[in-house]
Scaffold this motif. Structure first.
Motif, mmCIF file in Angstrom:
data_model
loop_
_atom_site.group_PDB
_atom_site.id
_atom_site.type_symbol
_atom_site.label_atom_id
_atom_site.label_comp_id
_atom_site.label_asym_id
_atom_site.label_seq_id
_atom_site.Cartn_x
_atom_site.Cartn_y
_atom_site.Cartn_z
ATOM 1 N N ILE A 271 -4.978 -22.703 7.025
ATOM 2 C CA ILE A 271 -4.168 -23.815 7.527
ATOM 3 C C ILE A 271 -3.279 -24.311 6.404
ATOM 4 C CG2 ILE A 271 -4.210 -26.117 8.569
ATOM 5 C CD1 ILE A 271 -7.116 -25.446 9.445
ATOM 6 N N VAL A 272 -2.012 -24.529 6.713
ATOM 7 C CA VAL A 272 -1.042 -25.101 5.767
ATOM 8 C C VAL A 272 -0.456 -26.337 6.435
ATOM 9 C CG1 VAL A 272 1.063 -24.723 4.446
ATOM 10 C CG2 VAL A 272 -0.534 -22.825 4.816
ATOM 11 N N GLY A 273 -0.562 -27.492 5.793
ATOM 12 C CA GLY A 273 -0.117 -28.704 6.477
ATOM 13 C C GLY A 273 0.197 -29.841 5.532
ATOM 14 N N ALA A 274 0.256 -31.041 6.111
ATOM 15 C CA ALA A 274 0.593 -32.254 5.367
ATOM 16 C C ALA A 274 -0.441 -33.324 5.674
ATOM 17 C CB ALA A 274 1.984 -32.743 5.744
ATOM 18 N N GLY A 275 -0.644 -34.230 4.700
ATOM 19 C CA GLY A 275 -1.651 -35.255 4.879
ATOM 20 C C GLY A 275 -1.187 -36.620 4.408
ATOM 21 N N LEU A 276 -1.831 -37.649 4.965
ATOM 22 C CA LEU A 276 -1.657 -39.043 4.552
ATOM 23 C C LEU A 276 -3.026 -39.556 4.145
ATOM 24 C CD1 LEU A 276 -0.218 -41.828 4.365
ATOM 25 C CD2 LEU A 276 -0.712 -42.113 6.808
ATOM 26 N N ARG A 277 -3.157 -40.036 2.903
ATOM 27 C CA ARG A 277 -4.448 -40.428 2.370
ATOM 28 C C ARG A 277 -4.528 -41.933 2.156
ATOM 29 N NH1 ARG A 277 -6.617 -36.638 -0.902
ATOM 30 N NH2 ARG A 277 -4.591 -36.333 -1.891
ATOM 31 N N ASP A 278 -5.696 -42.496 2.492
ATOM 32 C CA ASP A 278 -6.041 -43.880 2.166
ATOM 33 C C ASP A 278 -5.048 -44.898 2.714
ATOM 34 O OD1 ASP A 278 -8.256 -42.943 0.912
ATOM 35 O OD2 ASP A 278 -7.485 -43.168 -1.132
ATOM 36 N N ALA A 279 -4.579 -44.673 3.953
ATOM 37 C CA ALA A 279 -3.815 -45.723 4.633
ATOM 38 C C ALA A 279 -4.766 -46.888 4.908
ATOM 39 C CB ALA A 279 -3.231 -45.194 5.937
ATOM 40 N N VAL A 280 -4.390 -48.110 4.527
ATOM 41 C CA VAL A 280 -5.303 -49.247 4.552
ATOM 42 C C VAL A 280 -5.180 -50.002 5.872
ATOM 43 C CG1 VAL A 280 -5.963 -51.401 3.433
ATOM 44 C CG2 VAL A 280 -5.224 -49.453 2.044
ATOM 45 N N PHE A 281 -6.324 -50.217 6.535
ATOM 46 C CA PHE A 281 -6.417 -51.055 7.724
ATOM 47 C C PHE A 281 -7.484 -52.105 7.436
ATOM 48 C CE2 PHE A 281 -4.679 -47.087 9.182
ATOM 49 C CZ PHE A 281 -3.738 -47.454 10.129
ATOM 50 N N PHE B 189 -12.016 -41.944 8.699
ATOM 51 C CA PHE B 189 -11.852 -43.384 8.523
ATOM 52 C C PHE B 189 -13.125 -43.935 7.900
ATOM 53 C CE2 PHE B 189 -12.189 -47.788 10.216
ATOM 54 C CZ PHE B 189 -11.059 -48.309 9.581
ATOM 55 N N ASP B 190 -12.986 -44.653 6.785
ATOM 56 C CA ASP B 190 -14.118 -45.263 6.088
ATOM 57 C C ASP B 190 -13.956 -46.776 6.088
ATOM 58 O OD1 ASP B 190 -15.739 -42.950 4.670
ATOM 59 O OD2 ASP B 190 -13.625 -42.451 4.440
ATOM 60 N N PHE C 149 -19.495 -47.556 7.024
ATOM 61 C CA PHE C 149 -19.307 -46.860 8.299
ATOM 62 C C PHE C 149 -18.224 -45.806 8.116
ATOM 63 C CE2 PHE C 149 -16.500 -46.414 11.967
ATOM 64 C CZ PHE C 149 -17.374 -45.958 12.937
ATOM 65 N N PHE C 150 -18.391 -44.640 8.748
ATOM 66 C CA PHE C 150 -17.344 -43.620 8.681
ATOM 67 C C PHE C 150 -17.188 -42.937 10.031
ATOM 68 C CE2 PHE C 150 -21.272 -41.599 7.279
ATOM 69 C CZ PHE C 150 -21.310 -40.418 8.011
ATOM 70 N N GLY D 295 -17.090 -37.568 15.198
ATOM 71 C CA GLY D 295 -18.308 -37.962 14.518
ATOM 72 C C GLY D 295 -18.249 -39.400 14.050
ATOM 73 N N VAL D 296 -19.371 -40.103 14.125
ATOM 74 C CA VAL D 296 -19.494 -41.458 13.588
ATOM 75 C C VAL D 296 -20.801 -41.531 12.826
ATOM 76 C CG1 VAL D 296 -18.107 -42.568 15.382
ATOM 77 C CG2 VAL D 296 -20.572 -42.331 15.699
ATOM 78 N N GLY D 297 -20.845 -42.370 11.774
ATOM 79 C CA GLY D 297 -22.074 -42.440 11.005
ATOM 80 C C GLY D 297 -22.112 -43.610 10.049
ATOM 81 N N LEU D 298 -23.256 -43.751 9.387
ATOM 82 C CA LEU D 298 -23.484 -44.786 8.385
ATOM 83 C C LEU D 298 -23.987 -44.131 7.104
ATOM 84 C CD1 LEU D 298 -25.337 -47.481 10.519
ATOM 85 C CD2 LEU D 298 -22.963 -47.586 9.729
#
Length: 240
Positions: free
Chosen positions: A123-133, A168-169, A178-179, A196-199
């Motif tokens: 896979i070759v692609g683009a990413g956005l990291r640590d966008a804050v909500f 999402f963390d 939570f993630f 997936g969801v978890g603690l």
């Protein structure tokens, strides 16, 4: 011949120690998985996820080994699959800002007993990291790719691939996070969606425990079978 699953945990712990001494950061994890739904099986799993970064790039490696057992119609517990996965990944960004990056992500997967004997993808692609909500952080990746599959009867299939995934963390307290993860895959031979969801709870500076639930839906394009699995996972992780 694949490495016996019982030897994988000490090998991965040794690898984690060597990686830490070499300046890599990461996590070694041992898990118990319980799948219910289309399949009904229990599994032991070990993972090693390491990474090393500079001002302009990040190299990482994910290694996974999984041993899966299920009850037969007669009630006997049988080994139904052993899975091994290796996924090196390279990310690069410009001007010291790692929020926006490009990546190359090959994945090599081997199943000892499954009808999917080998499955390799790129896979070759683009990413956005640590966008804050608020206090949470979101990472999003999208990219096209190509997948080559070798089945247990040695037939082969090749297909283009489109992947969308996120993580999402969100911190709940001082030591609990939570993630949430999501992976969507579309190809000519199979569609897949995994949520997936978890603690995660930190026990000390280096050790933590995790509990997560994954829902996986897959639909092979060449059949009418639709599959939905629910997997619960308990794990202990060592961070370095």
């Amino acid at each position: 011949m694949p490495v016996p699953i019982r030897t994988c945990l000490p090998v991965l712990l040794l690898s984690a120690t060597l990686a830490a001494h070499a300046g890599w950061e990461g996590e070694a994890e041992a898990s118990a998985d319980f799948s219910r739904g289309n399949s009904r099986s229990d599994a032991w799993r070990v993972d090693l996820d390491v990474a090393k970064r500079t001002d302009h790039d990040r190299s990482s490696m994910l290694i996974e080994a999984r041993r899966e057992r299920a009850a037969s119609d007669e009630g006997a517990v049988e080994l139904v699959n052993e899975r091994y996965l290796v996924s090196p990944k390279y990310e690069r960004w410009r001007d010291g800002d790692d929020r926006y990056y490009g990546f190359v992500d090959p994945e090599l997967k081997y199943n000892r007993f499954s009808y999917l004997k080998h499955r390799n993808s790129l896979i070759v692609g683009a990413g956005l990291r640590d966008a804050v909500f608020e206090r949470g952080k979101l990472t999003l990746e999208v990219g096209p790719g190509y997948r080559r599959t070798v089945h247990s009867d040695d037939t082969r299939s090749n297909a283009p691939l489109l992947v969308v995934r996120n993580r999402f963390d969100y911190p709940i307290g001082d030591s609990i996070d939570f993630f949430q993860t999501l992976q969507l895959e579309y190809s000519r031979h199979e569609d897949l969606a995994e949520l997936g969801v978890g603690l995660k709870s930190k026990l000390s500076e280096h050790f933590s425990v995790k509990f997560r639930v994954d829902w996986t839906y897959s639909e092979p394009v060449d059949s009418l079978t639709r599959r939905l699995d629910t997997e619960s996972r308990f794990s202990v992780a060592y961070e370095f």
